[in-house]
Design an enzyme around this catalytic site. Sequence first.
Site, short mmCIF file in Angstrom:
data_model
loop_
_atom_site.label_atom_id
_atom_site.label_comp_id
_atom_site.label_asym_id
_atom_site.label_seq_id
_atom_site.Cartn_x
_atom_site.Cartn_y
_atom_site.Cartn_z
CD GLU A 59 -2.72 1.32 2.48
OE1 GLU A 59 -2.60 0.48 3.39
OE2 GLU A 59 -3.49 2.29 2.55
CD GLU A 84 2.12 8.34 5.08
OE1 GLU A 84 1.14 7.99 4.40
OE2 GLU A 84 2.69 9.44 4.92
CG ASP A 111 9.41 9.31 -1.37
OD1 ASP A 111 8.94 8.83 -2.42
OD2 ASP A 111 9.26 10.48 -1.04
CG ASP A 133 -0.45 13.90 -1.47
OD1 ASP A 133 -1.50 13.81 -0.81
OD2 ASP A 133 0.68 13.72 -0.99
CE LYS A 137 1.08 25.97 -8.29
NZ LYS A 137 1.85 26.53 -7.20
CG ASP A 169 -10.83 13.15 -3.83
OD1 ASP A 169 -9.72 12.58 -3.76
OD2 ASP A 169 -10.96 14.38 -3.74
C1 SAM Z 1 -4.09 12.21 0.69
S1 SAM Z 1 -3.30 11.15 1.83
C2 SAM Z 1 -4.24 9.64 1.71
C3 SAM Z 1 -4.00 8.72 2.85
C4 SAM Z 1 -4.73 7.36 2.76
N1 SAM Z 1 -4.27 6.59 1.61
C5 SAM Z 1 -6.21 7.57 2.69
O1 SAM Z 1 -6.79 7.39 1.62
O2 SAM Z 1 -6.81 7.89 3.71
C6 SAM Z 1 -1.82 10.73 0.94
C7 SAM Z 1 -0.80 10.04 1.83
O3 SAM Z 1 0.27 9.57 1.02
C8 SAM Z 1 1.51 9.90 1.61
N2 SAM Z 1 2.48 10.04 0.52
C9 SAM Z 1 2.35 10.87 -0.53
N3 SAM Z 1 3.40 10.74 -1.36
C10 SAM Z 1 4.19 9.79 -0.81
C11 SAM Z 1 5.44 9.21 -1.18
N4 SAM Z 1 6.05 9.59 -2.31
N5 SAM Z 1 5.99 8.28 -0.39
C12 SAM Z 1 5.35 7.89 0.76
N6 SAM Z 1 4.18 8.41 1.18
C13 SAM Z 1 3.61 9.35 0.40
C14 SAM Z 1 1.23 11.20 2.35
O4 SAM Z 1 2.16 11.42 3.40
C15 SAM Z 1 -0.19 10.98 2.86
O5 SAM Z 1 -0.20 10.35 4.13
#
Ligand code: SAM
Length: 259
Positions: A59, A84, A111, A133, A137, A169
Amino acid sequence: MLNADFECRNVVMIKMRMRKKPNLIPRLERCRDLLAEKPEQLRGRWRELLPGCRGLHLELGCGKGRFTAETAAAAPEILLAAVERVPDAMVVAMERCRDAGLRNVRFLDRDVKDCGEIFAPGEVERIYTNFCDPWPKSRDAKHRLTAPGFLRLYAALLPPAGEIHFKTDNGPLFAWSQEQLRAEGWELREVTDDLHAGGPAGVMTDYEAKFYQQGVPIHRLVAVRTAATLDLGAGAPPRLRDAGLADARCKQGKEDQEA
Ligand SMILES: C[S@@+](CC[C@H](N)C(=O)[O-])C[C@H]1O[C@@H](n2cnc3c(N)ncnc32)[C@H](O)[C@@H]1O
């Protein structure tokens, strides 16, 4: 007490990122059985962590882990690795899994881009990316977890017919992601623009549950790795032009990132 290794590697890094969270380290320590402290050393051997393991799923960006805990509980014979990069969120996910008594989940404070050093080619059968995320941009498009550079990484981790399960979403991100997946040779299945039209479907994430309450439609697809993904992914990823996502949900995504 934390051992020296944990002190050196994890604590220093985490403390640097989380100066305002003084109780983070003891919370992480209480869940340390679920933390993969040196995940690179498990490359190619992840399944050995779970006796009788029948598969490894990954995940990406698990956040606070509602989906992680429920998905792991539903399939105890599958090992779920949850990546995460924000420890403050990850520790909440870890506590949920610990409180549920789960043995088949491991957390990685890494990451997503580092996953090639952590998992061997073909080692992961399924990848979940939920509500990543949007990076609206155009100049940031390469950071989207469905950008071609990431899709090539996933193609290397998955065996033939391995799957990405993607939910968002964000309509423009969903459309853009489908374009990238098709261009990279993935076969798309179960594509929907309103996953919960007939009532709650599948395990919801924290973000998803919130959006569901608000009546925001959820987009979902399953992308299947074909032989073409590796052929198409052999060169440098394409340059992304005019890749901006101009839409109200992107503004929302930005606000969520800043919250
Ligand atoms: C918008 S949140 C969604 C969290 C969860 N998947 C949910 O749907 O409730 C995006 C998550 O992905 C993590 N994240 C984003 N880019 C990442 C990356 N390159 N490596 C690890 N984590 C990442 C962020 O820290 C954040 O906790």
